[in-house]
Design an enzyme around this catalytic site. Sequence first.
Site, PDB file in Angstrom:
ATOM      1  CG  ASP A 251      19.974  45.355  14.653  1.00 26.38           C
ATOM      2  OD1 ASP A 251      19.351  44.527  15.338  1.00 26.38           O
ATOM      3  OD2 ASP A 251      20.981  45.945  15.067  1.00 26.38           O
ATOM      4  CG  HIS A 274      20.607  41.062  13.821  1.00 25.63           C
ATOM      5  ND1 HIS A 274      21.203  41.869  14.754  1.00 25.63           N
ATOM      6  CD2 HIS A 274      21.491  40.973  12.796  1.00 25.63           C
ATOM      7  CE1 HIS A 274      22.399  42.252  14.318  1.00 25.63           C
ATOM      8  NE2 HIS A 274      22.584  41.726  13.131  1.00 25.63           N
TER       9      HIS A 274
END
Length: 442
Positions: A251, A274
């Site tokens: 993430d 991310h």
Amino acid sequence: MLIKAWSSLVVAVASLSVASALRPAPHIPAPPISHLNKGHHHYPQRPPHKDNHAKTCTLTPKGNGADDAPNILAAAHKCNNGGKVVLPAGKNFTIGSPLDLTFLKNVDLVFSGRITFTNDTNYWANNSYYLTYQNASTFWLIGGENTNIYGGGVIDGNGQPWYDQYVNYPLILRPILFVIYGARGGSAKDISLINSPQWFNFIANSSDFVYDGLHIAGKSVSSNVAKNTDGWDIYRSDGITITNSVIYNGDDCVSFKPNSTNIYVSNLYCNGSHGISVGSLGQYPDEYDIVENVYSYNISMNYASDGARVKVWPGNAAALSTDLQGGGGAGYVKNITFDTFNLNSVDYAIELTQCYGQNNATLCVQAPSKMNLTDIKFNNFYGTTSGVRKNVVATIVCSVESMCSDIEASNINVTSPTKYGDSKYICTRVDTSDLHIPCTPS
């Protein structure tokens, strides 16, 4: 929150071997000293270590998986106010009950051994510290005044049972592995964090804290992926520095959550993430979110969904997933710089959106974001995209131009796979005068 395909460098992470998964990143040079005080804002640097403690408390683990939390707490009280608490190398400690270390003052926590949290998900779901924001919780809290954590040890969140439970119980309270809460000064250096049930680091209600030389790794060994394994989340904190660290996760590599100000991030090697992210912001209608004066420099981003990212919710309710919904909150993002990003197979080099969580563009425009974005710079980006977005290298999508100003992109040298044709840059409802890229509308 789909984890990207991991490179061959991290195949060994599946075994969760510290020796193989937590290898050092390639050398990344430090930025010029002028960057440290960009715009005259204060960015703390880790104070030099001085071993002049009046008291030292060296712990011995109970062994056989017995809970060491009470002994750690007792040692912290005994050696508070100028002492040192040591968990020696070669020793395995277990934490099986909540541990509050927010009372510390002028204490060093020398974590040279291994700390493992028990895998009793039912117990922790009912007994962890609830942090309210985004339904977060944690096993333990560390804070106080001038608390320095170091020692080269490993902190293991025992995340696999949580990854497996999330599939059927997405609202289960999954503890964050390493939480700094209410700190005033202090640092965390040379610690390895592995297998977090959720975010790896969360710092809240803190100021002038430095992270340096952390190694982060986590990946599921079953078909159930490790969800929401952010490297860092910064919340309601000022003067936070993150440098010289290696992150293998699924993430955000670093996320600047609401009311993060005067943040400096540099020399990170991120894989599978991310990206370096502002947000998400504007999630809660009754909250006013601010992120201001953030400088991210010299980032190596590999096999990620994004290089640099700004994500704010629209003005109406939206749902990204079962456990992540929101929209309607107000606030602003100002003076954000992403500088010198080296990208390897990222989906988007740059992503800025005022429609986070809302896939219907018409609804987003009808109820535009209440988050004002201004003075955001993307400078000196190099590398390649993955082709997941075909030939799109960057997407800058605002819900209304008046709430999205002074957005700059310069020296963007990122290429998409040639089989998709010329690289494309999407710019929607934004002033393009400072975007030195060949913009096309969406």
